[in-house]
Design a protein around this motif. Structure first.
Motif, mmCIF file in Angstrom:
data_model
loop_
_atom_site.group_PDB
_atom_site.id
_atom_site.type_symbol
_atom_site.label_atom_id
_atom_site.label_comp_id
_atom_site.label_asym_id
_atom_site.label_seq_id
_atom_site.Cartn_x
_atom_site.Cartn_y
_atom_site.Cartn_z
ATOM 1 N N TYR A 5 0.856 -1.180 0.000
ATOM 2 C CA TYR A 5 0.000 0.000 0.000
ATOM 3 C C TYR A 5 0.894 1.232 0.000
ATOM 4 O O TYR A 5 1.813 1.346 0.830
ATOM 5 C CB TYR A 5 -0.929 0.043 1.217
ATOM 6 C CG TYR A 5 -1.578 1.400 1.388
ATOM 7 C CD1 TYR A 5 -2.582 1.815 0.531
ATOM 8 C CD2 TYR A 5 -1.136 2.291 2.380
ATOM 9 C CE1 TYR A 5 -3.151 3.077 0.651
ATOM 10 C CE2 TYR A 5 -1.711 3.549 2.512
ATOM 11 C CZ TYR A 5 -2.717 3.941 1.643
ATOM 12 O OH TYR A 5 -3.271 5.185 1.755
ATOM 13 N N THR A 6 0.621 2.166 -0.931
ATOM 14 C CA THR A 6 1.347 3.431 -0.998
ATOM 15 C C THR A 6 0.379 4.546 -0.631
ATOM 16 O O THR A 6 -0.701 4.651 -1.235
ATOM 17 C CB THR A 6 1.911 3.662 -2.407
ATOM 18 O OG1 THR A 6 2.772 2.569 -2.753
ATOM 19 C CG2 THR A 6 2.712 4.954 -2.470
ATOM 20 N N PRO A 7 0.707 5.384 0.359
ATOM 21 C CA PRO A 7 -0.234 6.428 0.811
ATOM 22 C C PRO A 7 -0.755 7.286 -0.337
ATOM 23 O O PRO A 7 -0.010 7.654 -1.249
ATOM 24 C CB PRO A 7 0.610 7.246 1.788
ATOM 25 C CG PRO A 7 1.587 6.257 2.341
ATOM 26 C CD PRO A 7 1.922 5.362 1.190
ATOM 27 N N LEU A 8 -2.056 7.596 -0.253
ATOM 28 C CA LEU A 8 -2.712 8.393 -1.276
ATOM 29 C C LEU A 8 -2.779 9.867 -0.915
ATOM 30 O O LEU A 8 -3.106 10.697 -1.773
ATOM 31 C CB LEU A 8 -4.137 7.861 -1.513
ATOM 32 C CG LEU A 8 -4.244 6.385 -1.935
ATOM 33 C CD1 LEU A 8 -5.708 6.006 -2.153
ATOM 34 C CD2 LEU A 8 -3.433 6.113 -3.188
ATOM 35 N N THR A 9 -2.498 10.213 0.351
ATOM 36 C CA THR A 9 -2.482 11.608 0.777
ATOM 37 C C THR A 9 -1.234 11.849 1.622
ATOM 38 O O THR A 9 -0.614 10.910 2.144
ATOM 39 C CB THR A 9 -3.739 11.951 1.606
ATOM 40 O OG1 THR A 9 -3.754 11.138 2.794
ATOM 41 C CG2 THR A 9 -5.006 11.717 0.818
ATOM 42 N N ASP A 10 -0.881 13.107 1.766
ATOM 43 C CA ASP A 10 0.277 13.461 2.588
ATOM 44 C C ASP A 10 -0.044 13.285 4.069
ATOM 45 O O ASP A 10 -1.177 13.514 4.518
ATOM 46 C CB ASP A 10 0.685 14.920 2.336
ATOM 47 C CG ASP A 10 1.211 15.151 0.931
ATOM 48 O OD1 ASP A 10 1.614 14.161 0.288
ATOM 49 O OD2 ASP A 10 1.216 16.315 0.477
ATOM 50 N N GLY A 11 0.954 12.866 4.824
ATOM 51 C CA GLY A 11 0.841 12.846 6.281
ATOM 52 C C GLY A 11 -0.004 11.737 6.856
ATOM 53 O O GLY A 11 -0.458 11.843 8.004
ATOM 54 N N GLU A 12 -0.238 10.673 6.111
ATOM 55 C CA GLU A 12 -1.017 9.561 6.662
ATOM 56 C C GLU A 12 -0.222 8.836 7.755
ATOM 57 O O GLU A 12 1.008 8.845 7.773
ATOM 58 C CB GLU A 12 -1.374 8.551 5.558
ATOM 59 C CG GLU A 12 -2.346 9.076 4.507
ATOM 60 C CD GLU A 12 -2.715 8.025 3.473
ATOM 61 O OE1 GLU A 12 -3.445 8.361 2.539
ATOM 62 O OE2 GLU A 12 -2.270 6.866 3.605
ATOM 63 N N ILE A 13 -0.941 8.199 8.672
ATOM 64 C CA ILE A 13 -0.342 7.253 9.619
ATOM 65 C C ILE A 13 -0.700 5.855 9.126
ATOM 66 O O ILE A 13 -1.873 5.534 8.934
ATOM 67 C CB ILE A 13 -0.865 7.466 11.056
ATOM 68 C CG1 ILE A 13 -0.582 8.900 11.525
ATOM 69 C CG2 ILE A 13 -0.239 6.447 11.995
ATOM 70 C CD1 ILE A 13 0.891 9.253 11.581
ATOM 71 N N VAL A 14 0.312 5.033 8.899
ATOM 72 C CA VAL A 14 0.114 3.699 8.356
ATOM 73 C C VAL A 14 0.232 2.690 9.498
ATOM 74 O O VAL A 14 1.290 2.564 10.128
ATOM 75 C CB VAL A 14 1.139 3.392 7.254
ATOM 76 C CG1 VAL A 14 0.959 1.967 6.740
ATOM 77 C CG2 VAL A 14 0.993 4.401 6.108
#
Length: 677
Positions: free
Chosen positions: A486-495
């Motif tokens: 999974y590659t974040p779709l928005t800036d600053g996400e917590i994974v």
């Protein structure tokens, strides 16, 4: 029409008939031929005696109305273009083999008189005879027109025959995913030579000579009739305001000159100087410069270049030794073909208001073992798009239609994709969806998937979306069905990584699109977007649980689901409400090509592509809903449309030129039962 059979030549398999029956059969055949020849001779003599001196040919008739031809307008006899009628060669029945065919070679490319075409082909053996054929959905690339049929094993075609009185009957052979037309029967008529070189089937035919080209009026516009000395294969390439018809042949220089002469530069210059003084000269000059037809000949290829006025199209049909070229507003040909048991291929026009929309459809009967499955561009994950043709071949589907919406920039789904009980993408915005199983049960309605993650403290947090390219503040969940990473779709996400119902770790996602995080096998990733308040709820080692349910609840009972929208028909009633399904006003009012999936009162499923009528871009959603109701459907769902609209059958698109079709994210694949392979 009698059906004859040829038998293997080996003596132990030869069928023996009583000698008296053979003599009777020979006598009857000879007498029938003699009577037919006498009638034809008498008829032709009578017609010739009535021919007037100003007719184009001594024996003439108007072109009959059929799937391949168009009646001329009722105009004075002196202006009517008549088509000389020569006796058509009797259509011969197909060869019926006693032994099952044995496949020898196959490929996906042919060379026709030196021109390479992406056409699937097959070479096979029946008894002592070898046969070759091409995919029937590519037959138009050779100028072979498929006619109505009710038997999937026999396909009537028009190829320089009379479709009303003597269509050619070609045997078919199905080898998944192609239905091959046996062209062996046409080889003697066209002096067609064939050989296999590697993966390519090479076809070579004798050039046809252009005897004459005649101009006149057909229904809806200009008509040209190209008289030939023999049948030949031909192709049409139509672009905006221009069309090209090419075939293997030769033409006399005088004939070429007649259809290529242009006004000299001196006359053109003089005309432009005088056009203000003599307005009628301007019209004549424009007519000369805008010559509709130009004829070119190079080697053994003849090319006809035509200028097509706006809102007109090229329609080409054939009669014995004639190519008939019409420039008309309506070039659509209606037909109904039983392609395989449980699969009917239709082309028809449906009137809504002042418009007639061309509809290409496949009617599928689950009771015949026909199966449907969601398919997508990248089998390894949910990021990626492909042309529907490539997608269908990758998933080994015999037919397919484009499916739900997607984000073209990141190439990820924006709607429900459920296959074999697994959510590869969840629904969004309570939009329309269709669900089905292999027992013929189908459900069409608006769909919501509601998920909740519960922590060890009993805190319940809503999950906004599952495996989706749709971005919204909150918590999204991504499972291994999404792909390896999974590659974040928005800036600053917590994974947050979860495995075996325990939080493994949490990471800052950083800038969107930069870092790929592996999705734990047997687990999932929670993407926290603009939701720092939930950060503390997912400390490493925290037990978590997922609760998931659909609304309406019975959607969960169906293993296959595709979501798109808006919903068009429900229980035969129009229920279109694009606003409720969160579509924009512009989308609601737009006229564009459309794709649909529907159910009928016959227990069948219909997938269809609807394209542009003259001077229009396609139906609006309101017109589409009315169209589905006029077709008698019970339930109907709009799918992604516009340039995405694509309908695939037997290896090729059947609704549009593939060069005009966009890449799509997902679709619905059609599969035949194993016995059909």
């Amino acid at each position: 029409m009698n059906i004859f059979a040829t038998f293997p030549h080996s003596t132990n398999q030869r069928t023996r008939l009583p000698f008296s029956l053979l003599l009777a059969a020979l006598f009857f055949s000879s007498a029938s031929c003699s009577l037919a020849e006498a009638r034809n001779s008498k008829k032709q003599s009578a017609e010739a005696s009535q021919a007037s001196s100003n007719e184009i040919a001594p024996v003439a008739r108007e072109i009959p109305l059929s799937a391949a031809t168009t009646l001329p307008r009722a105009i004075p006899a002196s202006q009517t273009l008549k088509i000389a009628s020569t006796p058509a060669p009797a259509a011969q029945p197909p060869v019926i083999a006693q032994l099952p065919p044995q496949v020898l070679q196959q490929g996906t490319q042919i060379s026709l008189n030196g021109k390479t075409l992406p056409v699937a082909w097959l070479r096979w053996q029946e008894g002592n005879e070898q046969h070759f054929g091409i995919s029937d959905t590519a037959a138009a690339w050779l100028g072979i027109e498929l006619l109505n049929s009710s038997n999937p094993d026999i396909q009537p075609v028009n190829w320089f025959s009379d479709p009303q009185t003597s269509p050619i009957l070609l045997k078919t052979l199905f080898r998944n995913p192609y239905r091959y037309l046996d062209l062996s029967f046409l080889a003697p008529q066209s002096n067609l030579k064939w050989q296999v070189s590697g993966e390519t089937l090479t076809l070579t035919s004798q050039p046809a000579k252009v005897v004459n080209i005649r101009e006149g009026q057909g229904e809806g516009g200009q008509r040209f009739v190209i008289d030939l000395d023999r049948a030949t294969f031909w192709q049409v390439d139509e672009e905006e305001n221009t069309a090209t018809l090419t075939f293997t042949g030769t033409a006399d220089p005088a004939l070429i000159q007649r259809f290529s002469a242009q006004p000299s530069s001196e006359i053109t210059a003089l005309g432009k100087k005088l056009e203000s003084v003599l307005p009628f000269l301007k019209a004549k000059l424009e007519n000369a410069e805008a010559k509709i037809l130009k004829v070119e000949s190079s080697g053994s290829q003849v090319t006809l270049r035509l200028k097509i006025p706006e809102s007109k199209h090229l329609k080409v049909s054939t009669l014995p030794n004639r190519l008939i070229v019409d420039i008309t507003a309506n070039a659509f040909v209606e037909r109904a073909i039983v392609w395989q048991p449980g699969v009917i291929w239709r082309s028809q026009q449906v009137s809504v208001g002042q418009n007639r929309f061309p509809v290409t459809s496949l009617e599928l009967d689950p009771r015949s073992g026909i199966g449907l499955r969601p398919i997508w561009g990248n089998p390894e994950g949910m990021t990626g798009t492909e042309p529907l043709v490539k997608m269908g071949r990758t998933w080994q589907a015999v037919a397919a239609i484009n499916g739900g919406f997607f984000n073209r920039n990141i190439r990820q789904p924006l709607g429900a994709v459920r296959r074999d009980g697994r959510w590869f993408s969840g629904p969004i915005l309570h939009r329309g969806a269709i669900a089905w199983d292999d027992r013929g049960n189908v459900k069409v309605d608006r769909l919501t998937l509601q998920e909740t993650v519960t922590t060890a403290t009993g805190q319940r947090l809503p999950i906004t979306h599952l495996n989706s390219g749709y971005v919204q503040a909150g918590i999204a969940r991504y499972t291994p069905e999404w792909g390896i990473n999974y590659t974040p779709l928005t800036d600053g996400e917590i994974v947050v990584l979860v495995q075996n119902d325990l939080v493994l770790e949490r990471y800052p996602g950083g800038e969107h699109g930069k870092t790929a995080f592996p999705i734990p096998p047997g687990g999932y990733i929670l993407a926290l977007r603009s939701n720092s308040a939930s950060f503390d709820a997912f400390a490493p080692g925290t037990p978590v649980a997922i609760d998931s349910q659909t609304f309406p609840p019975d959607f969960a009972n169906y293993p296959q689901i595709i979501g798109a929208g808006p919903l068009l028909l429900f229980n035969r009633q129009i229920v279109l409400d694009a606003t409720d399904e969160k579509f924009s006003a512009a989308f609601n009012q737009e006229a564009a090509p459309r794709s649909i999936i529907a159910t009928s009162d016959r227990g069948t499923i219909v997938i269809a592509a609807i394209h542009n009528p003259p001077n229009r871009r396609g139906p609006t959603l309101a017109e589409l809903a009315q169209l589905t109701q006029k077709l008698g459907f019970v339930n109907a769902l709009n799918l992604d449309g516009g340039s995405s609209t694509s309908l695939f059958l037997g290896g090729h698109l059947i609704d549009r030129d593939p060069s005009t079709a966009a890449r799509v994210h997902n679709g619905i694949g059609v599969y035949l039962p194993p016995s059909g392979q």
